[in-house]
Design an enzyme around this catalytic site. Structure first.
Site, PDB file in Angstrom:
ATOM      1  N   GLY A 219      11.061 -10.190 -36.151  1.00  0.00           N
ATOM      2  CA  GLY A 219      11.155  -9.335 -34.983  1.00  0.00           C
ATOM      3  C   GLY A 219      12.242  -9.833 -34.048  1.00  0.00           C
ATOM      4  O   GLY A 219      13.023 -10.723 -34.375  1.00  0.00           O
ATOM      5  N   GLY A 221      13.489 -11.522 -30.357  1.00  0.00           N
ATOM      6  CA  GLY A 221      13.008 -12.433 -29.327  1.00  0.00           C
ATOM      7  C   GLY A 221      13.320 -13.870 -29.650  1.00  0.00           C
ATOM      8  O   GLY A 221      13.903 -14.198 -30.678  1.00  0.00           O
ATOM      9  N   GLU A 244      13.108  -4.367 -40.448  1.00  0.00           N
ATOM     10  CA  GLU A 244      13.408  -3.201 -39.610  1.00  0.00           C
ATOM     11  C   GLU A 244      14.624  -3.464 -38.734  1.00  0.00           C
ATOM     12  O   GLU A 244      15.525  -2.650 -38.629  1.00  0.00           O
ATOM     13  CB  GLU A 244      12.172  -2.919 -38.762  1.00  0.00           C
ATOM     14  CG  GLU A 244      12.342  -1.958 -37.628  1.00  0.00           C
ATOM     15  CD  GLU A 244      11.112  -1.979 -36.732  1.00  0.00           C
ATOM     16  OE1 GLU A 244      11.286  -1.889 -35.515  1.00  0.00           O
ATOM     17  OE2 GLU A 244       9.980  -2.085 -37.243  1.00  0.00           O
ATOM     18  N   VAL A 319       2.089 -10.011 -26.900  1.00  0.00           N
ATOM     19  CA  VAL A 319       1.911 -10.405 -25.503  1.00  0.00           C
ATOM     20  C   VAL A 319       0.629 -11.196 -25.336  1.00  0.00           C
ATOM     21  O   VAL A 319       0.592 -12.231 -24.680  1.00  0.00           O
ATOM     22  CB  VAL A 319       1.906  -9.165 -24.594  1.00  0.00           C
ATOM     23  CG1 VAL A 319       1.617  -9.554 -23.148  1.00  0.00           C
ATOM     24  CG2 VAL A 319       3.227  -8.416 -24.701  1.00  0.00           C
ATOM     25  N   GLY A 342       7.598  -1.551 -35.735  1.00  0.00           N
ATOM     26  CA  GLY A 342       7.161  -1.681 -37.124  1.00  0.00           C
ATOM     27  C   GLY A 342       6.071  -2.701 -37.325  1.00  0.00           C
ATOM     28  O   GLY A 342       5.778  -3.076 -38.464  1.00  0.00           O
TER      29      GLY A 342
END
Length: 446
Positions: A219, A221, A244, A319, A342
């Site tokens: 992802g 970050g 993705e 989170v 995703g």
């Protein structure tokens, strides 16, 4: 060979001329990320006083988006996003953007079966000698939108990399209604996510679960970037990419000789992605690179496709999580900060892969603007938007360890989650678990 430049010239318009096709009440799509049509957006915003209720969709756009910025009344333009960038999050905070809930592997089907697209306006790379424009780093979402649009306007961006694809990475000049040219600013690097020591500890906790030949989805970050750096320094080899979102973490893996795609069970030898967001160096690496392939997200994110990749490892962030195992990844309370994206697709797909694993990661704590420390493991959500239901969350990691929640009962989940919470908050979480009748008397309390 046919000279497609003649057809090109017939369809060439100024941005101001092209946006005249848009009428009040229309749905207009900007697609995603670098696909945003900067010149056309500016020209459309200039028509504010003559248009009403024009609804615009986009996602992961760095901004500025002129149609959103120019009309705080939203009488003329209303902007929507499928997934918030940092910029779009700020628009949401100002009430100038509305989030559309979704999972990305269904994005093409939404357009095909349910949504109206009166006009799509999308940035593309310059036309090649065969008459094709390349959707570039926007391939993941662009073609399904264009295929269902009444009018297609392409904005030629001289800086867009040309990306090889699996399918639907291009659009032919014969399919386009209007073409716009103009000078564009060079792409600049987005925000750098510098890994913290906590990020590094989380990444180190995941390394033992990754084997040689694994295929990665990372992802966006600081934590995924930290993992990319640590894997680049590790002894792991022959890793693959099926993701993705392609970021600079994969470029680091490639430069370290770790990313070969040699052992992938599908798309062998190719690093697969849908959308790319990162530095100019990332775009340079992807440009005309036969070692990568861009696909629509209906392929990249489809769980049954992901499941066909042996040793698929999915790594996403969240989170917070409650002690029932529910995960919130897209909101802080009711405040929209990103999107489902995703995460669910890869949770299902990677966990179904032979040897696959799906991880959701977070730091155990965060500080508010006043510096007060809070736990990300909470007793129970109250107003937060649930991204991943407890029935589909598998591995969860913090700097204090990794747990696998597959098949675990409520008390086992509570015990595992509290064990990777920050020690400062464990006793309080145990008391809450006791109140909710999901803590066994024989459970350890420390």
């Amino acid at each position: 060979m046919k000279d497609f430049r003649i057809e090109y010239q017939k369809k060439l318009r100024t941005p101001e001329e092209a946006v005249q096709v848009i009428q009040s009440g229309d749905w207009v799509d900007y697609t995603s990320s670098l696909g945003m049509p900067v010149l056309l957006d500016r020209a459309l915003a200039a028509r504010k006083e003559e248009l009403y209720d024009v609804k615009v969709r986009g996602n992961l756009i760095a901004g500025p988006i002129e149609v959103a910025e120019c009309d705080e009344s939203q009488e003329h333009f209303i902007y929507h996003t499928w997934h918030c960038s940092a910029y779009e999050r700020k628009l949401c905070d100002r009430g100038l953007c509305y989030y559309i809930p979704m999972v990305f592997h269904n994005n093409a089907a939404y357009y095909k079966y349910f949504l109206n697209v009166n006009v799509v306006m999308v940035s593309v790379s310059p036309m090649d000698k065969h008459g094709y424009f390349n959707f570039s780093v926007n391939t993941g979402v662009a073609a399904p939108i264009a295929q269902n649009a009444d009018i297609i306007i392409v904005e030629v961006n001289e800086h867009m990399p040309k990306i090889h694809g699996g399918y639907d990475e291009c659009i032919h000049v014969s399919e386009v209604d209007y073409i716009v040219e103009g000078e564009h600013e060079p792409f600049v690097a987005g925000p750098r996510y510098e890994p913290t020591q906590t990020d590094r500890r989380i990444a180190q906790n995941l390394i033992p679960y990754i084997v040689d030949g694994a295929t990665l989805q990372l992802g966006v970050g600081s934590m995924p970037n930290a993992l990319g750096e640590i894997i680049a320094e590790s002894d792991l080899k022959d890793l693959g990419m099926h993701t993705e979102l392609c970021t600079d973490a994969f470029l680091k893996l490639y430069r370290a000789g770790k990313l070969t795609n040699k052992r992938k069970t599908i798309d062998k030898g190719k690093g697969v992605f849908g959308v790319a967001i990162g530095s100019p160096e990332l775009y340079e690496w992807l440009d005309d690179n036969h070692g990568v392939a861009a696909y629509p997200l209906e392929y990249v994110n489809r769980p049954d496709v992901i499941a066909r990749i042996d040793n698929m490892v999915s790594i996403n962030s969240c989170v917070s999580v409650d002690i029932y195992g529910q995960v919130s990844s897209e909101s802080f309370g009711a405040r929209q900060i990103s999107g489902t994206g995703g995460q669910l697709d890869f949770l299902i797909g990677a966990s179904s892969s032979r040897g696959g694993k799906a991880f959701i990661c977070m730091s155990s704590t965060y500080r508010d603007k006043n510096g007060e420390l809070f736990s990300r493991v909470v007793p129970q959500f109250n107003g937060d938007i649930i991204t991943s239901p407890r029935s589909q969350v598998y591995f969860l990691a913090t700097e204090f360890g990794v747990i696998n929640m597959e098949g675990l009962s409520t008390w086992e989940r509570a015990e595992g989650l509290i064990s990777i919470a920050h020690p400062k908050f464990r006793d309080e979480l145990i008391r809450e678990a006791q109140k909710k009748k999901i803590w066994r008397r024989s459970n350890r309390r420390g």
